[in-house]
Structure formats: structure tokens, C-alpha cells
Design a protein around this motif. Structure first.
Motif, PDB file in Angstrom:
ATOM      1  N   LEU A 115       0.841  -1.189   0.000  1.00 52.54           N
ATOM      2  CA  LEU A 115       0.000   0.000   0.000  1.00 52.54           C
ATOM      3  C   LEU A 115       0.875   1.238   0.000  1.00 52.54           C
ATOM      4  CD1 LEU A 115      -2.733  -0.700   2.725  1.00 52.54           C
ATOM      5  CD2 LEU A 115      -3.094  -0.404   0.275  1.00 52.54           C
ATOM      6  N   THR A 116       0.498   2.232  -0.780  1.00 51.93           N
ATOM      7  CA  THR A 116       1.134   3.543  -0.669  1.00 51.93           C
ATOM      8  C   THR A 116       0.444   4.293   0.476  1.00 51.93           C
ATOM      9  OG1 THR A 116      -0.434   4.572  -2.186  1.00 51.93           O
ATOM     10  CG2 THR A 116       1.583   3.621  -3.170  1.00 51.93           C
ATOM     11  N   ASP A 117       0.988   5.427   0.840  1.00 53.14           N
ATOM     12  CA  ASP A 117       0.325   6.248   1.863  1.00 53.14           C
ATOM     13  C   ASP A 117      -1.080   6.627   1.404  1.00 53.14           C
ATOM     14  OD1 ASP A 117       2.547   6.106   3.492  1.00 53.14           O
ATOM     15  OD2 ASP A 117       3.332   8.074   2.897  1.00 53.14           O
ATOM     16  N   GLU A 118      -1.208   6.938   0.119  1.00 53.55           N
ATOM     17  CA  GLU A 118      -2.524   7.287  -0.432  1.00 53.55           C
ATOM     18  C   GLU A 118      -3.482   6.092  -0.380  1.00 53.55           C
ATOM     19  OE1 GLU A 118      -4.515   8.965  -4.590  1.00 53.55           O
ATOM     20  OE2 GLU A 118      -2.337   8.972  -4.361  1.00 53.55           O
ATOM     21  N   GLY A 119      -2.973   4.895  -0.684  1.00 57.95           N
ATOM     22  CA  GLY A 119      -3.798   3.693  -0.619  1.00 57.95           C
ATOM     23  C   GLY A 119      -4.243   3.401   0.804  1.00 57.95           C
ATOM     24  N   LEU A 120      -3.329   3.573   1.759  1.00 57.93           N
ATOM     25  CA  LEU A 120      -3.650   3.353   3.166  1.00 57.93           C
ATOM     26  C   LEU A 120      -4.716   4.348   3.635  1.00 57.93           C
ATOM     27  CD1 LEU A 120      -2.953   1.838   5.835  1.00 57.93           C
ATOM     28  CD2 LEU A 120      -1.250   3.625   6.228  1.00 57.93           C
ATOM     29  N   THR A 121      -4.555   5.591   3.259  1.00 58.20           N
ATOM     30  CA  THR A 121      -5.530   6.620   3.635  1.00 58.20           C
ATOM     31  C   THR A 121      -6.897   6.300   3.034  1.00 58.20           C
ATOM     32  OG1 THR A 121      -3.805   8.306   3.815  1.00 58.20           O
ATOM     33  CG2 THR A 121      -6.060   9.087   3.472  1.00 58.20           C
ATOM     34  N   LEU A 122      -6.910   5.880   1.778  1.00 59.42           N
ATOM     35  CA  LEU A 122      -8.187   5.588   1.110  1.00 59.42           C
ATOM     36  C   LEU A 122      -8.888   4.406   1.760  1.00 59.42           C
ATOM     37  CD1 LEU A 122     -10.273   6.089  -1.097  1.00 59.42           C
ATOM     38  CD2 LEU A 122      -8.888   4.638  -2.614  1.00 59.42           C
TER      39      LEU A 122
END
Length: 165
Positions: A115-122
Motif C-alpha cells: 500500500l502507498t500512503d494514499e492507498g492506506l488513507t483511502l
């Protein structure tokens, strides 16, 4: 109170009284529930720019231990899809910047999906909405009924060979 499946069963009983159509009471209702649940889930995921398949990958990575990284084969087993299907999902998620693929640190030939940070946030933003949708869908059942239904469905799945071993 009657549902659509009751009507179908009555019709079959009238047209083919020689057949035991009782399995349709369960299978028919499972099919109807799946249709209704899928429609609500699609709306929830679409509100976040996702589909169920993309959420499944993101959620699988999120519930793995930090750093939320798995091999494509591990993702494939969790999602129970073909390697081609997982590749397509990963391509779409990577294009959106929600996951990365990098060579495995332990196996130079392997790949790790993270997961990227953006994926984790989403996924962390979608999960509460997803759970709220599930709660709303199950609101017609008491806690005891939910527990009983979950147990019966687990037994059915195990009898069909669906286990984690």
C-alpha cells in the motif's frame, strides 16, 4: 410475511408437486441476498472511486501486518481469483498510486505489493462506510440471529470445501 422466493416455491409446488424444491428456499434466498448486498456495496465503493475488486485488494493489504506488503500469489489466494485477474487489479491500483510493486527483499525473482500512503488513507476512509453499509444491511436481524446465520453459513462453506487450510 412472504418474500419472492416463497412465491417461486409455491409456483413450483403447483407445477411440479413430485419434486422436492426445498433447496431453492436456501439457494434462492442466498442468491437474492447476494444481489441486494452487491448493489449496496457497489454504491458504497463507487462513492470512493472504487469497485469491490479494488477494495478487496486494498483491504487485504491493509489487514496484513505493517508494512502492509504481500506477494501477488498471497493476494491471489486471499481474493480467490486468477493470476490474470490479480494482475489487472494491481495494474489499475498502481496507475492510481494506491499500491506499489517492488522486487522482493528475500527473493530477487519475486515481487512485493505494498500500500502507498494514499492507498492506506483511502482504505481507512472507505472501511467505516463499508462497515456502516453492512450494519444497515443486517439491521433486520438481531445479534443472536446474525451469530446463528454466520455459524450456519460457516458450516455450509466448510462442507463445500472452503477453508483456510
Amino acid at each position: 410475511m412472504a418474500d419472492h422466493v416463497d412465491r417461486v416455491l409455491e409456483q413450483w409446488a403447483a407445477q411440479r408437486p413430485d419434486l422436492d424444491v426445498s433447496p431453492m428456499a436456501v439457494i434462492g434466498r442466498l442468491s437474492r441476498v447476494k444481489q441486494l448486498v452487491d448493489a449496496d456495496m457497489r454504491r458504497t465503493f463507487a462513492a470512493h472511486g472504487l469497485d469491490r475488486a479494488s477494495f478487496d485488494v486494498l483491504a487485504t493489504l491493509r489487514r496484513s501486518n505493517p508494512p502492509h506488503r504481500l506477494t501477488p500469489a498471497e493476494l491471489m489466494r486471499s481474493a480467490m481469483v486468477t493470476s490474470g485477474a490479480i494482475t489487472q487489479r494491481l495494474d489499475r491500483l498502481q496507475d492510481r498510486g494506491l499500491v506499489t510493486r517492488a522486487p522482493s527483499e528475500s527473493d530477487g525473482r519475486g515481487v512485493q505489493v505494498a500500500l502507498t500512503d494514499e492507498g492506506l488513507t483511502l482504505v481507512d476512509r472507505v472501511l467505516p462506510d463499508h462497515l456502516a453499509t453492512e450494519q444497515r444491511l443486517l439491521a433486520g436481524l438481531s445479534a443472536t440471529q446474525r451469530e446463528t446465520l454466520a455459524g450456519a453459513l460457516r458450516e455450509l462453506l466448510e462442507s463445500l470445501g472452503d477453508d483456510v487450510r
